[in-house]
Design a protein around this motif. Structure first.
Motif, PDB file in Angstrom:
ATOM      1  N   ILE A 116      -5.368 -42.425 -35.171  1.00 53.57           N
ATOM      2  CA  ILE A 116      -4.216 -42.587 -36.054  1.00 53.57           C
ATOM      3  C   ILE A 116      -4.322 -41.677 -37.269  1.00 53.57           C
ATOM      4  O   ILE A 116      -3.363 -40.987 -37.640  1.00 53.57           O
ATOM      5  CB  ILE A 116      -4.092 -44.053 -36.507  1.00 53.57           C
ATOM      6  CG1 ILE A 116      -3.913 -44.971 -35.293  1.00 53.57           C
ATOM      7  CG2 ILE A 116      -2.924 -44.206 -37.481  1.00 53.57           C
ATOM      8  CD1 ILE A 116      -2.661 -44.737 -34.514  1.00 53.57           C
ATOM      9  N   ALA A 117      -5.498 -41.650 -37.896  1.00 52.88           N
ATOM     10  CA  ALA A 117      -5.675 -40.843 -39.104  1.00 52.88           C
ATOM     11  C   ALA A 117      -5.475 -39.358 -38.830  1.00 52.88           C
ATOM     12  O   ALA A 117      -4.954 -38.631 -39.676  1.00 52.88           O
ATOM     13  CB  ALA A 117      -7.062 -41.090 -39.693  1.00 52.88           C
ATOM     14  N   GLY A 118      -5.871 -38.911 -37.661  1.00 53.50           N
ATOM     15  CA  GLY A 118      -5.685 -37.498 -37.324  1.00 53.50           C
ATOM     16  C   GLY A 118      -4.210 -37.126 -37.230  1.00 53.50           C
ATOM     17  O   GLY A 118      -3.807 -36.035 -37.656  1.00 53.50           O
ATOM     18  N   GLU A 119      -3.404 -38.022 -36.658  1.00 55.10           N
ATOM     19  CA  GLU A 119      -1.959 -37.764 -36.586  1.00 55.10           C
ATOM     20  C   GLU A 119      -1.349 -37.744 -37.979  1.00 55.10           C
ATOM     21  O   GLU A 119      -0.488 -36.907 -38.280  1.00 55.10           O
ATOM     22  CB  GLU A 119      -1.285 -38.848 -35.738  1.00 55.10           C
ATOM     23  CG  GLU A 119      -1.750 -38.917 -34.293  1.00 55.10           C
ATOM     24  CD  GLU A 119      -1.198 -37.798 -33.438  1.00 55.10           C
ATOM     25  OE1 GLU A 119      -0.463 -36.938 -33.963  1.00 55.10           O
ATOM     26  OE2 GLU A 119      -1.515 -37.770 -32.238  1.00 55.10           O
ATOM     27  N   ALA A 120      -1.790 -38.682 -38.838  1.00 55.97           N
ATOM     28  CA  ALA A 120      -1.267 -38.713 -40.207  1.00 55.97           C
ATOM     29  C   ALA A 120      -1.669 -37.461 -40.976  1.00 55.97           C
ATOM     30  O   ALA A 120      -0.870 -36.898 -41.739  1.00 55.97           O
ATOM     31  CB  ALA A 120      -1.774 -39.964 -40.925  1.00 55.97           C
ATOM     32  N   LEU A 134       0.082 -47.857 -30.927  1.00 59.59           N
ATOM     33  CA  LEU A 134      -1.297 -48.284 -31.163  1.00 59.59           C
ATOM     34  C   LEU A 134      -1.993 -48.627 -29.846  1.00 59.59           C
ATOM     35  O   LEU A 134      -3.157 -48.271 -29.639  1.00 59.59           O
ATOM     36  CB  LEU A 134      -1.315 -49.482 -32.105  1.00 59.59           C
ATOM     37  CG  LEU A 134      -2.688 -49.907 -32.636  1.00 59.59           C
ATOM     38  CD1 LEU A 134      -3.232 -48.855 -33.599  1.00 59.59           C
ATOM     39  CD2 LEU A 134      -2.602 -51.252 -33.346  1.00 59.59           C
ATOM     40  N   LEU A 135      -1.285 -49.313 -28.956  1.00 58.34           N
ATOM     41  CA  LEU A 135      -1.861 -49.646 -27.646  1.00 58.34           C
ATOM     42  C   LEU A 135      -2.148 -48.384 -26.837  1.00 58.34           C
ATOM     43  O   LEU A 135      -3.168 -48.304 -26.147  1.00 58.34           O
ATOM     44  CB  LEU A 135      -0.922 -50.573 -26.878  1.00 58.34           C
ATOM     45  CG  LEU A 135      -0.817 -52.008 -27.398  1.00 58.34           C
ATOM     46  CD1 LEU A 135       0.250 -52.778 -26.624  1.00 58.34           C
ATOM     47  CD2 LEU A 135      -2.157 -52.723 -27.299  1.00 58.34           C
ATOM     48  N   ALA A 136      -1.251 -47.409 -26.905  1.00 53.44           N
ATOM     49  CA  ALA A 136      -1.478 -46.149 -26.195  1.00 53.44           C
ATOM     50  C   ALA A 136      -2.693 -45.421 -26.740  1.00 53.44           C
ATOM     51  O   ALA A 136      -3.499 -44.851 -25.981  1.00 53.44           O
ATOM     52  CB  ALA A 136      -0.237 -45.262 -26.290  1.00 53.44           C
ATOM     53  N   LYS A 137      -2.864 -45.455 -28.070  1.00 54.78           N
ATOM     54  CA  LYS A 137      -4.025 -44.815 -28.685  1.00 54.78           C
ATOM     55  C   LYS A 137      -5.319 -45.504 -28.246  1.00 54.78           C
ATOM     56  O   LYS A 137      -6.320 -44.839 -27.930  1.00 54.78           O
ATOM     57  CB  LYS A 137      -3.898 -44.867 -30.208  1.00 54.78           C
ATOM     58  CG  LYS A 137      -2.814 -43.977 -30.785  1.00 54.78           C
ATOM     59  CD  LYS A 137      -3.177 -42.514 -30.690  1.00 54.78           C
ATOM     60  CE  LYS A 137      -2.171 -41.646 -31.418  1.00 54.78           C
ATOM     61  NZ  LYS A 137      -2.522 -40.191 -31.324  1.00 54.78           N
ATOM     62  N   ARG A 173      -2.664 -53.989 -39.780  1.00 53.39           N
ATOM     63  CA  ARG A 173      -2.633 -52.914 -40.768  1.00 53.39           C
ATOM     64  C   ARG A 173      -1.581 -51.868 -40.415  1.00 53.39           C
ATOM     65  O   ARG A 173      -0.788 -51.452 -41.259  1.00 53.39           O
ATOM     66  CB  ARG A 173      -4.010 -52.253 -40.874  1.00 53.39           C
ATOM     67  CG  ARG A 173      -4.067 -50.958 -41.652  1.00 53.39           C
ATOM     68  CD  ARG A 173      -3.646 -51.139 -43.091  1.00 53.39           C
ATOM     69  NE  ARG A 173      -3.749 -49.875 -43.819  1.00 53.39           N
ATOM     70  CZ  ARG A 173      -3.270 -49.707 -45.039  1.00 53.39           C
ATOM     71  NH1 ARG A 173      -2.672 -50.685 -45.673  1.00 53.39           N
ATOM     72  NH2 ARG A 173      -3.399 -48.526 -45.642  1.00 53.39           N
ATOM     73  N   PHE A 174      -1.540 -51.457 -39.152  1.00 55.46           N
ATOM     74  CA  PHE A 174      -0.668 -50.348 -38.759  1.00 55.46           C
ATOM     75  C   PHE A 174       0.804 -50.747 -38.765  1.00 55.46           C
ATOM     76  O   PHE A 174       1.660 -49.946 -39.114  1.00 55.46           O
ATOM     77  CB  PHE A 174      -1.064 -49.856 -37.360  1.00 55.46           C
ATOM     78  CG  PHE A 174      -0.346 -48.614 -36.931  1.00 55.46           C
ATOM     79  CD1 PHE A 174      -0.422 -47.452 -37.689  1.00 55.46           C
ATOM     80  CD2 PHE A 174       0.399 -48.594 -35.766  1.00 55.46           C
ATOM     81  CE1 PHE A 174       0.249 -46.294 -37.295  1.00 55.46           C
ATOM     82  CE2 PHE A 174       1.069 -47.444 -35.359  1.00 55.46           C
ATOM     83  CZ  PHE A 174       0.991 -46.304 -36.135  1.00 55.46           C
TER      84      PHE A 174
END
Length: 305
Positions: free
Chosen positions: A122-126, A145-148, A297-298
């Motif tokens: 997630i952080a890398g995409e952000a 999130l589930l896909a990640k 959180r997400f």
């Protein structure tokens, strides 16, 4: 027809501002496409390929080292207790190199690789500024999130199989193969030994799901991929150190790494299931706790990048 009647008829070409917005529901096929896209993107990254290359190189180095030592009747050939678990049996049966390689990579190399992938999810995409564009599509934060996480679990399995396959190839090339003598002293066929090696690889992959969930949670806390990866790897090292301190014996059974090496019980005859089951239960607990924390959180996070 009067003018009032004409104006009363709704025009389908003009949307009614008072009508509620239509609910866009993602197509299940689109969800599978999202998962496929995440898998392809992750596996095409040079960082991922480099991690898999390092993992594949570890069994090669271990196999060559054992071959060199034993060819000259070195310490590995004289002292059965030297080196990692199973290493004294490698010269008798190359299949033991699979167990040795997994035992050598599980404490650090495998979980580090998983921590890097999970921390960057997630952080890398952000950090790259693509997270908002992913959420524009009808995926929803939960589906993304589930896909990640599914992609991270797929990497857990792939990384473990890379180590096992590399070790099996090197073991077959450098050492003899045949019936397997278990650490209980009994003998099983090569086919059954190969089946146990595959089962061990699956158990090792399942053992990494806890650190994967932890890394994904850390990834939702920051917009810096490097910070998320470093934090996840730092937590991994910290837990490994704490697991070796005798004064913390009461807490150690709750550390995600405590039962990692219990896969060795699959090389016993009969198999000891107690620690194996505890390991899987502990990983399921970490997935439930940190997976829920990552979702909480997400789904409430203010996405600005």
């Amino acid at each position: 027809m009067s003018q009032a009647d004409v104006t009363a008829v709704p025009n389908p070409a003009v949307p009614d501002p008072a009508a509620p917005d239509p609910v866009v529901r993602p197509n299940p096929l689109w969800t599978l496409g999202l998962l496929r896209s995440e898998l392809v993107t992750t596996l095409r990254r040079w960082r991922t390929l480099a991690l898999l290359g390092v993992l594949a190189a570890v069994p090669i180095l271990v196999g060559i080292s054992v071959k060199i030592e034993t060819s000259g009747d070195g310490p590995a050939g004289r002292d059965g207790g030297a080196g990692p678990a199973f290493i004294s049996q490698v010269t008798n049966n190359g299949l033991f190199l699979v167990f040795t390689a997994l035992a050598a990579t599980l404490p650090f190399f495998l979980p580090m690789a998983v921590g890097v992938v999970a921390g960057d999810a997630i952080a890398g995409e952000a950090n790259a500024g693509t997270l908002r564009y992913l959420l524009v599509a009808p995926a929803g934060r939960t589906r993304l999130l589930l896909a990640k996480y599914a992609t991270t679990m797929a990497f857990c399995l792939l990384a473990t199989l890379v180590v096992a396959a590399s070790a099996l190839a090197v073991g077959a090339l450098l050492f003899p193969l045949g019936d397997l003598t278990t650490i209980s002293g009994t003998q099983i066929s090569f086919t059954e030994g190969l089946g146990r090696a595959l089962l061990i690889a699956l158990v090792v992959a399942a053992s990494l799901t806890g650190i994967a969930a932890l890394g994904l949670f850390v990834s939702t806390l920051t917009n810096s991929g490097i910070a998320a990866m470093a934090t996840t790897v730092g937590l991994l090292i910290t837990v490994q150190i704490l697991d070796q301190i005798p004064q913390l014996h009461a807490l150690q059974p709750y550390f995600f790494s405590h039962y990692w090496l219990s896969f060795a019980d699959l090389v016993r005859d009969p198999v000891y299931w107690q620690d194996l089951v505890r390991n899987l239960e502990l990983q399921a607990l970490y997935v439930a706790v940190f997976g829920s924390a990552a979702w909480a959180r997400f789904t409430t996070k203010d996405i600005t990048a």
